[in-house]
Scaffold this motif. Structure first.
Motif, PDB file in Angstrom:
ATOM      1  N   PHE A 157       0.855  -1.171   0.000  1.00 25.35           N
ATOM      2  CA  PHE A 157       0.000   0.000   0.000  1.00 25.35           C
ATOM      3  C   PHE A 157       0.898   1.230   0.000  1.00 25.35           C
ATOM      4  N   TYR A 158       0.533   2.273  -0.770  1.00 23.88           N
ATOM      5  CA  TYR A 158       1.334   3.492  -0.839  1.00 23.88           C
ATOM      6  C   TYR A 158       0.411   4.698  -0.859  1.00 23.88           C
ATOM      7  N   ASP A 159       0.637   5.620   0.074  1.00 18.01           N
ATOM      8  CA  ASP A 159      -0.120   6.871   0.141  1.00 18.01           C
ATOM      9  C   ASP A 159       0.857   8.015  -0.092  1.00 18.01           C
ATOM     10  N   PRO A 160       0.880   8.615  -1.291  1.00 20.08           N
ATOM     11  CA  PRO A 160       1.860   9.655  -1.574  1.00 20.08           C
ATOM     12  C   PRO A 160       1.593  10.968  -0.843  1.00 20.08           C
ATOM     13  N   ILE A 161       0.366  11.227  -0.443  1.00 13.55           N
ATOM     14  CA  ILE A 161       0.046  12.486   0.225  1.00 13.55           C
ATOM     15  C   ILE A 161       0.581  12.487   1.653  1.00 13.55           C
ATOM     16  N   ASN A 162       0.329  11.408   2.394  1.00 12.10           N
ATOM     17  CA  ASN A 162       0.839  11.294   3.765  1.00 12.10           C
ATOM     18  C   ASN A 162       2.206  10.616   3.820  1.00 12.10           C
ATOM     19  N   ASN A 163       2.716  10.200   2.671  1.00 15.51           N
ATOM     20  CA  ASN A 163       4.012   9.538   2.558  1.00 15.51           C
ATOM     21  C   ASN A 163       4.078   8.298   3.443  1.00 15.51           C
ATOM     22  N   GLN A 164       3.043   7.466   3.367  1.00 16.12           N
ATOM     23  CA  GLN A 164       2.990   6.216   4.122  1.00 16.12           C
ATOM     24  C   GLN A 164       3.130   5.041   3.176  1.00 16.12           C
ATOM     25  N   THR A 165       3.853   4.036   3.632  1.00 14.30           N
ATOM     26  CA  THR A 165       4.048   2.831   2.841  1.00 14.30           C
ATOM     27  C   THR A 165       3.923   1.620   3.739  1.00 14.30           C
ATOM     28  N   HIS A 166       3.206   0.615   3.264  1.00 12.95           N
ATOM     29  CA  HIS A 166       3.125  -0.665   3.958  1.00 12.95           C
ATOM     30  C   HIS A 166       3.389  -1.740   2.923  1.00 12.95           C
ATOM     31  N   LEU A 167       4.428  -2.555   3.150  1.00 14.30           N
ATOM     32  CA  LEU A 167       4.798  -3.588   2.196  1.00 14.30           C
ATOM     33  C   LEU A 167       4.766  -4.957   2.844  1.00 14.30           C
ATOM     34  N   ASN A 168       4.269  -5.938   2.105  1.00 13.64           N
ATOM     35  CA  ASN A 168       4.329  -7.333   2.516  1.00 13.64           C
ATOM     36  C   ASN A 168       5.602  -7.898   1.889  1.00 13.64           C
ATOM     37  N   VAL A 169       6.720  -7.763   2.606  1.00  9.81           N
ATOM     38  CA  VAL A 169       8.031  -8.082   2.055  1.00  9.81           C
ATOM     39  C   VAL A 169       8.155  -9.541   1.620  1.00  9.81           C
ATOM     40  N   PRO A 170       7.699 -10.531   2.406  1.00  8.76           N
ATOM     41  CA  PRO A 170       7.814 -11.912   1.915  1.00  8.76           C
ATOM     42  C   PRO A 170       7.082 -12.154   0.595  1.00  8.76           C
ATOM     43  N   ALA A 171       5.933 -11.538   0.415  1.00  9.21           N
ATOM     44  CA  ALA A 171       5.193 -11.702  -0.839  1.00  9.21           C
ATOM     45  C   ALA A 171       5.934 -11.040  -1.997  1.00  9.21           C
ATOM     46  N   ILE A 172       6.509  -9.865  -1.762  1.00  8.10           N
ATOM     47  CA  ILE A 172       7.276  -9.185  -2.809  1.00  8.10           C
ATOM     48  C   ILE A 172       8.490 -10.014  -3.196  1.00  8.10           C
ATOM     49  N   LEU A 173       9.197 -10.542  -2.208  1.00  9.11           N
ATOM     50  CA  LEU A 173      10.367 -11.373  -2.488  1.00  9.11           C
ATOM     51  C   LEU A 173       9.979 -12.636  -3.249  1.00  9.11           C
ATOM     52  N   TYR A 174       8.826 -13.212  -2.922  1.00  9.88           N
ATOM     53  CA  TYR A 174       8.348 -14.398  -3.625  1.00  9.88           C
ATOM     54  C   TYR A 174       8.147 -14.100  -5.109  1.00  9.88           C
ATOM     55  N   PHE A 175       7.463 -12.997  -5.418  1.00 10.55           N
ATOM     56  CA  PHE A 175       7.200 -12.673  -6.813  1.00 10.55           C
ATOM     57  C   PHE A 175       8.475 -12.273  -7.549  1.00 10.55           C
ATOM     58  N   LEU A 176       9.402 -11.590  -6.879  1.00 11.12           N
ATOM     59  CA  LEU A 176      10.663 -11.243  -7.523  1.00 11.12           C
ATOM     60  C   LEU A 176      11.482 -12.499  -7.824  1.00 11.12           C
ATOM     61  N   ASP A 177      11.453 -13.477  -6.923  1.00  7.81           N
ATOM     62  CA  ASP A 177      12.159 -14.739  -7.172  1.00  7.81           C
ATOM     63  C   ASP A 177      11.553 -15.498  -8.349  1.00  7.81           C
ATOM     64  N   LYS A 178      10.252 -15.363  -8.544  1.00  5.66           N
ATOM     65  CA  LYS A 178       9.574 -16.050  -9.648  1.00  5.66           C
ATOM     66  C   LYS A 178       9.729 -15.312 -10.979  1.00  5.66           C
ATOM     67  N   GLY A 179      10.384 -14.141 -10.978  1.00  2.00           N
ATOM     68  CA  GLY A 179      10.648 -13.429 -12.224  1.00  2.00           C
ATOM     69  C   GLY A 179       9.783 -12.228 -12.483  1.00  2.00           C
ATOM     70  N   ALA A 180       9.025 -11.764 -11.504  1.00  2.00           N
ATOM     71  CA  ALA A 180       8.194 -10.573 -11.690  1.00  2.00           C
ATOM     72  C   ALA A 180       9.082  -9.340 -11.826  1.00  2.00           C
ATOM     73  N   GLN A 181       8.671  -8.417 -12.667  1.00  2.00           N
ATOM     74  CA  GLN A 181       9.426  -7.195 -12.898  1.00  2.00           C
ATOM     75  C   GLN A 181       8.699  -6.016 -12.249  1.00  2.00           C
ATOM     76  N   PRO A 182       9.342  -5.276 -11.342  1.00  2.00           N
ATOM     77  CA  PRO A 182       8.691  -4.101 -10.764  1.00  2.00           C
ATOM     78  C   PRO A 182       8.776  -2.908 -11.711  1.00  2.00           C
ATOM     79  N   THR A 183       7.757  -2.047 -11.662  1.00  2.00           N
ATOM     80  CA  THR A 183       7.827  -0.809 -12.427  1.00  2.00           C
ATOM     81  C   THR A 183       8.820   0.113 -11.728  1.00  2.00           C
ATOM     82  N   GLU A 184       9.162   1.222 -12.371  1.00  2.00           N
ATOM     83  CA  GLU A 184      10.152   2.137 -11.792  1.00  2.00           C
ATOM     84  C   GLU A 184       9.690   2.683 -10.449  1.00  2.00           C
ATOM     85  N   THR A 185       8.422   3.054 -10.355  1.00  2.00           N
ATOM     86  CA  THR A 185       7.898   3.618  -9.117  1.00  2.00           C
ATOM     87  C   THR A 185       7.900   2.589  -7.997  1.00  2.00           C
ATOM     88  N   VAL A 186       7.463   1.385  -8.288  1.00  2.00           N
ATOM     89  CA  VAL A 186       7.448   0.329  -7.279  1.00  2.00           C
ATOM     90  C   VAL A 186       8.877  -0.025  -6.875  1.00  2.00           C
TER      91      VAL A 186
END
Length: 88
Positions: free
Chosen positions: A38-67
């Motif tokens: 989750f990303y809120d640019p106005i309040n500059n808050q970020t919440h990331l599910n790091v294990p899920a992100i790492l899982y998808f990156l290991d499987k070959g997912a490509q993040p966009t520049e902003t992500v």
């Protein structure tokens, strides 16, 4: 191919974004595979599910520049490199 990208939510002039794993062929508000943050640019808050992100990156997912920038600030890529050195 799977990408990690932003999905716009919120109301007019008050956008918030979900970080999702989504098929490349889907539109911006299309059906996602999984919500990974989750990303809120106005309040500059970020919440990331790091294990899920790492899982998808290991499987070959490509993040966009902003992500990629959001993840880099949160230190996700340092954890990715630590996981690769731990298993090799």
């Amino acid at each position: 191919m799977v990408k990690l990208r932003l999905k716009r939510c919120g109301r007019k002039q008050r956008a918030v974004y979900r970080i999702v794993a989504i098929d490349v062929r889907s539109r911006r508000e299309g059906r996602d595979l999984r919500k990974v943050g989750f990303y809120d640019p106005i309040n500059n808050q970020t919440h990331l599910n790091v294990p899920a992100i790492l899982y998808f990156l290991d499987k070959g997912a490509q993040p966009t520049e902003t992500v990629q920038d959001i993840s880099k600030k949160a230190g996700v890529f340092t954890e990715l490199s630590l996981n690769h050195t731990k298993f090799n």
